[in-house]
Design a protein around this motif. Structure first.
Motif, short mmCIF file in Angstrom:
data_model
loop_
_atom_site.label_atom_id
_atom_site.label_comp_id
_atom_site.label_asym_id
_atom_site.label_seq_id
_atom_site.Cartn_x
_atom_site.Cartn_y
_atom_site.Cartn_z
N SER A 60 0.82 -1.21 0.00
CA SER A 60 0.00 0.00 0.00
C SER A 60 0.86 1.27 0.00
O SER A 60 0.38 2.34 0.36
N ASN A 61 2.12 1.12 -0.38
CA ASN A 61 3.05 2.27 -0.48
C ASN A 61 3.35 2.93 0.86
O ASN A 61 3.56 4.15 0.92
N GLY A 62 3.37 2.16 1.94
CA GLY A 62 3.83 2.70 3.22
C GLY A 62 5.33 2.97 3.14
O GLY A 62 6.03 2.34 2.34
N THR A 63 5.81 3.90 3.95
CA THR A 63 7.23 4.24 3.90
C THR A 63 7.90 3.92 5.25
O THR A 63 7.28 4.04 6.30
N ALA A 64 9.16 3.52 5.16
CA ALA A 64 9.95 3.35 6.37
C ALA A 64 10.33 4.76 6.85
O ALA A 64 10.71 5.61 6.05
N ALA A 65 10.21 5.00 8.16
CA ALA A 65 10.48 6.34 8.70
C ALA A 65 11.99 6.60 8.77
O ALA A 65 12.79 5.66 8.90
N LEU A 66 12.35 7.88 8.69
CA LEU A 66 13.75 8.30 8.85
C LEU A 66 13.83 9.22 10.06
O LEU A 66 12.92 10.02 10.29
N ILE A 67 14.90 9.12 10.83
CA ILE A 67 15.07 10.02 11.97
C ILE A 67 15.41 11.41 11.45
O ILE A 67 16.38 11.59 10.72
N ASP A 68 14.54 12.36 11.79
CA ASP A 68 14.74 13.75 11.40
C ASP A 68 14.88 14.57 12.69
O ASP A 68 13.96 14.58 13.52
N SER A 69 16.02 15.21 12.87
CA SER A 69 16.29 15.92 14.14
C SER A 69 15.28 17.03 14.41
O SER A 69 15.07 17.42 15.54
N PRO A 72 11.03 15.18 16.48
CA PRO A 72 11.39 14.12 17.44
C PRO A 72 10.55 12.85 17.32
O PRO A 72 11.05 11.76 17.60
N LEU A 73 9.31 12.97 16.89
CA LEU A 73 8.47 11.78 16.80
C LEU A 73 8.97 10.78 15.75
O LEU A 73 8.61 9.60 15.80
N THR A 74 9.80 11.25 14.82
CA THR A 74 10.33 10.33 13.82
C THR A 74 11.25 9.28 14.45
O THR A 74 11.44 8.21 13.89
N VAL A 75 11.81 9.62 15.63
CA VAL A 75 12.64 8.62 16.35
C VAL A 75 11.77 7.44 16.76
O VAL A 75 12.15 6.27 16.57
N LEU A 76 10.59 7.74 17.29
CA LEU A 76 9.68 6.67 17.71
C LEU A 76 9.22 5.85 16.50
O LEU A 76 9.12 4.62 16.56
N ALA A 77 8.90 6.53 15.40
CA ALA A 77 8.43 5.82 14.20
C ALA A 77 9.52 4.90 13.65
O ALA A 77 9.25 3.76 13.27
N THR A 78 10.76 5.38 13.66
CA THR A 78 11.87 4.56 13.16
C THR A 78 12.11 3.36 14.08
O THR A 78 12.31 2.23 13.62
N PHE A 99 19.83 1.35 2.43
CA PHE A 99 19.54 1.20 3.86
C PHE A 99 19.97 2.48 4.58
O PHE A 99 21.13 2.62 4.95
N VAL A 100 19.04 3.39 4.76
CA VAL A 100 19.32 4.66 5.40
C VAL A 100 18.32 4.84 6.55
O VAL A 100 17.16 4.45 6.44
N TYR A 101 18.82 5.37 7.68
CA TYR A 101 17.97 5.48 8.87
C TYR A 101 17.84 6.91 9.37
O TYR A 101 17.03 7.20 10.23
N ARG A 102 18.68 7.81 8.87
CA ARG A 102 18.67 9.20 9.36
C ARG A 102 18.67 10.15 8.18
O ARG A 102 19.40 9.94 7.22
N LEU A 103 17.85 11.19 8.30
CA LEU A 103 17.83 12.23 7.27
C LEU A 103 18.98 13.19 7.55
O LEU A 103 19.12 13.64 8.70
#
Lengths: 158, 59
Positions: A60-69, A72-78, A99-103
């Motif tokens: 369904s085109n969901g996206t993996a979250a990236l940590i964006d400083s 802050p909620l992106t930390v929880l999503a990741t 494979f990237v985890y941080r913006l």
């Protein structure tokens, strides 16, 4: 009600099981912790349910979250994405082609623009929000499975 | 990819219901009962909330 010492003597002896092994296995593959603890049928159902939820999220085109400083909620999503285990890498690779985890924090960094564009392409899909919900739910389910496996191994739950 | 909003909701409810039924119950009969209660509640309550929200935003 707490068990009395008499109940503890009469109860069948449970072989000692380290609670960390089923937790690790539950993270590696959803339901594997329960299978390791002898609950094969339950573990297979958990595996099927979490994998189906995860697969629906990707399709369904969901996206993996990236940590964006800046968010802050992106930390929880990741963290939630990672809770589903190594298979999480599939959704991350499909979203970003790597494979990237941080913006990157630097707004002039071309990598940031490239990653944002990849997310924008998926946001245009009408099922994007559903996909994200399915992906995040798969992670939350596996967190509960890890805690459940821990409780079973500790003898707090049958 | 499921494009129907309603079908997405039903599938999501079914998966969550089965998950919690197996997580909280040990007997097959109890699992079926809890699955139906959780799944049915999620779908029915979502439809009720959708109808309540229908007039919003007010113009």
């Amino acid at each position: 009600m707490p068990e009395s010492p008499f109940d503890q003597i009469l109860s069948p002896m449970r072989p000692p099981v380290s609670p960390w092994m089923p937790c690790l296995l539950a993270w590696v593959l959803p339901g594997l912790g329960h299978i390791y603890l002898g609950k094969k049928q339950t573990g297979l159902v958990f595996l099927a349910v979490v994998l189906a939820t995860f697969a629906l999220g990707i399709s369904s085109n969901g996206t993996a979250a990236l940590i964006d400083s800046r968010q802050p909620l992106t930390v929880l999503a990741t963290f939630d994405n990672l809770a589903v285990g190594p298979i999480e890498a599939i959704s991350r690779f499909i979203t970003y082609r790597r494979f990237v985890y941080r913006l990157p924090e630097d707004e002039t960094d071309p990598q940031q623009a490239e990653l944002n564009e990849k997310v924008r392409q998926r946001i245009r899909s009408v099922t994007y929000e559903y996909g994200n919900t399915f992906l995040l739910t798969a992670g939350l389910m596996n967190m509960l499975l890890i805690l459940d496996a821990f409780d079973i191994a500790k003898g707090r739950k049958d | 990819m499921i494009r129907s909003h309603f079908l997405n909701m039903v599938v999501f409810s079914a998966l969550v219901a089965v998950f919690f039924a197996f997580l909280t119950q040990n007997e097959t009969r109890d699992r079926v009962r809890i699955s139906v209660i959780i799944g049915g509640s999620m779908v029915v309550l979502s439809l009720i909330v959708a109808y309540v929200m229908y007039p919003f935003p007010l113009r």
